[in-house]
Write an enzyme that holds these catalytic residues in place. Sequence first.
Site, PDB file in Angstrom:
ATOM      1  N   HIS A   1      -6.043   9.388   1.186  1.00  0.00           N
ATOM      2  CA  HIS A   1      -6.234   8.320   2.292  1.00  0.00           C
ATOM      3  C   HIS A   1      -6.743   9.500   3.696  1.00  0.00           C
ATOM      4  O   HIS A   1      -6.155   8.576   4.729  1.00  0.00           O
ATOM      5  CB  HIS A   1      -4.895   7.851   2.083  1.00  0.00           C
ATOM      6  CG  HIS A   1      -4.319   6.811   2.778  1.00  0.00           C
ATOM      7  ND1 HIS A   1      -4.421   6.653   4.519  1.00  0.00           N
ATOM      8  CD2 HIS A   1      -3.777   5.772   2.553  1.00  0.00           C
ATOM      9  CE1 HIS A   1      -4.786   5.848   4.769  1.00  0.00           C
ATOM     10  NE2 HIS A   1      -4.182   4.520   3.762  1.00  0.00           N
TER      11      HIS A   1
ATOM     12  N   HIS B   1       3.415  -2.271   3.063  1.00  0.00           N
ATOM     13  CA  HIS B   1       3.425  -1.225   3.114  1.00  0.00           C
ATOM     14  C   HIS B   1       4.751  -0.847   2.200  1.00  0.00           C
ATOM     15  O   HIS B   1       5.875  -1.644   2.439  1.00  0.00           O
ATOM     16  CB  HIS B   1       2.575  -0.277   4.105  1.00  0.00           C
ATOM     17  CG  HIS B   1       1.922   0.337   4.906  1.00  0.00           C
ATOM     18  ND1 HIS B   1       1.089  -1.239   5.833  1.00  0.00           N
ATOM     19  CD2 HIS B   1       0.737   0.835   4.456  1.00  0.00           C
ATOM     20  CE1 HIS B   1       0.263  -0.875   6.008  1.00  0.00           C
ATOM     21  NE2 HIS B   1      -0.484   0.091   4.912  1.00  0.00           N
TER      22      HIS B   1
ATOM     23  N   ASP C   1       0.678  -0.958   0.266  1.00  0.00           N
ATOM     24  CA  ASP C   1       0.359   0.165   0.005  1.00  0.00           C
ATOM     25  C   ASP C   1       1.155   1.649  -0.215  1.00  0.00           C
ATOM     26  O   ASP C   1       1.707   1.731   0.727  1.00  0.00           O
ATOM     27  CB  ASP C   1      -0.471   0.218   1.630  1.00  0.00           C
ATOM     28  CG  ASP C   1      -2.017  -1.388   1.085  1.00  0.00           C
ATOM     29  OD1 ASP C   1      -1.676  -1.570   0.514  1.00  0.00           O
ATOM     30  OD2 ASP C   1      -2.748  -0.455   2.543  1.00  0.00           O
ATOM     31  N   ASP C   2      -0.286   2.082  -0.666  1.00  0.00           N
ATOM     32  CA  ASP C   2       0.670   4.031  -0.207  1.00  0.00           C
ATOM     33  C   ASP C   2       1.935   4.062  -1.106  1.00  0.00           C
ATOM     34  O   ASP C   2       2.214   5.198  -1.512  1.00  0.00           O
ATOM     35  CB  ASP C   2       1.067   4.135   1.570  1.00  0.00           C
ATOM     36  CG  ASP C   2      -0.105   3.710   2.087  1.00  0.00           C
ATOM     37  OD1 ASP C   2      -0.996   3.743   1.918  1.00  0.00           O
ATOM     38  OD2 ASP C   2       0.437   4.002   2.963  1.00  0.00           O
TER      39      ASP C   2
END
Length: 266
Positions: free
Chosen positions: A128, A224, A72-73
């Site tokens: 987010h 992440h 993620d991210d």
Amino acid sequence: MNFFKKHNRMIAIITVILLCSTALLLLNIDLNASKPAVTNKKIENPEKPVTPTQSDQTKKSESQKVVYLTFDDGPSKLTENYLDLLKEHNIKATFFMIGKNMQDPAYQQNMKRAIDEGHYIGAHSMTHDNTKLYKKKQFLSEMDETISFIQDITGKSPKLVRPPYGSAPGLNNKGVRDQIAQKGLKVWDWTIDSYDWRLKGKPKQIIENVKQHTSKKVEVVLLHETPQTLEVLPEIIKFYKDEGYEFGVYNESEHFVCNFQKDNRL
């Protein structure tokens, strides 16, 4: 005279026997002609063609253990390093990227590279931001915008999204889920949370979290794009290889349900 009578009688008897034998022979030939030919070829049922190959594939899929590494991210300054490491181990992964990060031209080349090397990029919203996404109900509009960015940069328009902070409680609202389903989008949460994002300086704990919670034949691991995750990723890969897992990458044609809401439409 008696001799001739006996002789004629014998001739008559022989004649009758010959006539009866001929009649029986002709009858047998006629009966055989009316029977269908018998062959050794097996008659298969065209409605249910089951081949050994299909059966073997079914058994294999039922026993196969698969792990999906998801990151993620991104995109971030570390995306290139992640791609290098995954390439080194010949592993494909699934990335969930944030729209605002995609606006940095420095990151866009690695998005293209990820697609070229067989990885999947899904949407992880534009901001987010918990308040904007759920309280202000901007979840769907942000995902749409993020998907547009992905398409503009990579040429791919993904159908898979990951809700920041998870679909529970984020997507408790059935009305929002109805809209997601109507648009044909799919939602993935995870089966294992590594908690890597909060373990800066404690990379070994990331590995322990993954090991402790691995129990299913199919696992979706939440990771992440952080330095600590990059540091221990080779050990995570080794762990799953040692446990007999294959590494999967999300495939839209083989979607399976993995959301906390247990909504089979997503």
